[in-house]
Design a protein around this motif. Sequence first.
Motif, PDB file in Angstrom:
ATOM      1  N   THR A   1       0.838  -1.201   0.000  1.00 55.63           N
ATOM      2  CA  THR A   1       0.000   0.000   0.000  1.00 55.63           C
ATOM      3  C   THR A   1       0.865   1.241   0.000  1.00 55.63           C
ATOM      4  O   THR A   1       0.606   2.203  -0.732  1.00 55.63           O
ATOM      5  N   TYR A   2       1.920   1.239   0.803  1.00 50.41           N
ATOM      6  CA  TYR A   2       2.841   2.370   0.847  1.00 50.41           C
ATOM      7  C   TYR A   2       3.455   2.607  -0.537  1.00 50.41           C
ATOM      8  O   TYR A   2       3.503   3.742  -1.012  1.00 50.41           O
TER       9      TYR A   2
ATOM     10  N   THR B   1       0.882   3.849  -3.130  1.00 54.28           N
ATOM     11  CA  THR B   1       0.468   5.217  -2.795  1.00 54.28           C
ATOM     12  C   THR B   1       1.566   6.230  -3.083  1.00 54.28           C
ATOM     13  O   THR B   1       1.327   7.255  -3.731  1.00 54.28           O
ATOM     14  N   ASN B   2       2.779   5.952  -2.624  1.00 50.89           N
ATOM     15  CA  ASN B   2       3.866   6.938  -2.658  1.00 50.89           C
ATOM     16  C   ASN B   2       4.908   6.714  -3.741  1.00 50.89           C
ATOM     17  O   ASN B   2       5.691   7.623  -4.022  1.00 50.89           O
ATOM     18  N   GLY B   3       4.971   5.510  -4.293  1.00 54.58           N
ATOM     19  CA  GLY B   3       5.999   5.206  -5.272  1.00 54.58           C
ATOM     20  C   GLY B   3       7.361   5.073  -4.604  1.00 54.58           C
ATOM     21  O   GLY B   3       7.533   5.415  -3.438  1.00 54.58           O
ATOM     22  N   LEU B   4       8.316   4.551  -5.346  1.00 52.27           N
ATOM     23  CA  LEU B   4       9.688   4.421  -4.856  1.00 52.27           C
ATOM     24  C   LEU B   4      10.555   4.028  -6.044  1.00 52.27           C
ATOM     25  O   LEU B   4      10.221   3.095  -6.773  1.00 52.27           O
TER      26      LEU B   4
ATOM     27  N   ALA C   1       4.072   6.946  -8.038  1.00 53.16           N
ATOM     28  CA  ALA C   1       3.049   7.086  -6.997  1.00 53.16           C
ATOM     29  C   ALA C   1       1.678   7.138  -7.666  1.00 53.16           C
ATOM     30  O   ALA C   1       1.503   7.804  -8.679  1.00 53.16           O
TER      31      ALA C   1
ATOM     32  N   SER D   1      -1.146   7.907  -5.769  1.00 48.84           N
ATOM     33  CA  SER D   1      -2.039   8.600  -4.831  1.00 48.84           C
ATOM     34  C   SER D   1      -2.918   9.645  -5.498  1.00 48.84           C
ATOM     35  O   SER D   1      -4.007   9.937  -5.007  1.00 48.84           O
ATOM     36  N   LYS D   2      -2.485  10.191  -6.612  1.00 49.30           N
ATOM     37  CA  LYS D   2      -3.287  11.197  -7.307  1.00 49.30           C
ATOM     38  C   LYS D   2      -4.155  10.585  -8.402  1.00 49.30           C
ATOM     39  O   LYS D   2      -5.059  11.232  -8.916  1.00 49.30           O
TER      40      LYS D   2
END
Length: 86
Positions: free
Chosen positions: A53-54, A57-60, A65, A67-68
Amino acid sequence: MLPLPGPAGAAPSAPGQLIFQENCVRCHGADGRLGRNGAHDLTKSNLNAFGRTYLVTNGLGKMPAFSKKLTPAQIEQVVAYSLTLK
């Protein structure tokens, strides 16, 4: 819009499967093993739902990501679906 067929031509059955097909297949492949653009093989991932989920949501790194682009509920659904890929 008609659902995209899943593996072996089956229609998407899990709520997150269609989201996965629309957003993740390009790099991870329909079965999670493609590994294009440096994507990890999801069938071998040790990440639990929280870790996935992280990342969604945030990418890496090269993982963007979402989230948008996706709602928290959609992220939860695609993560749940990704955990079924073995």
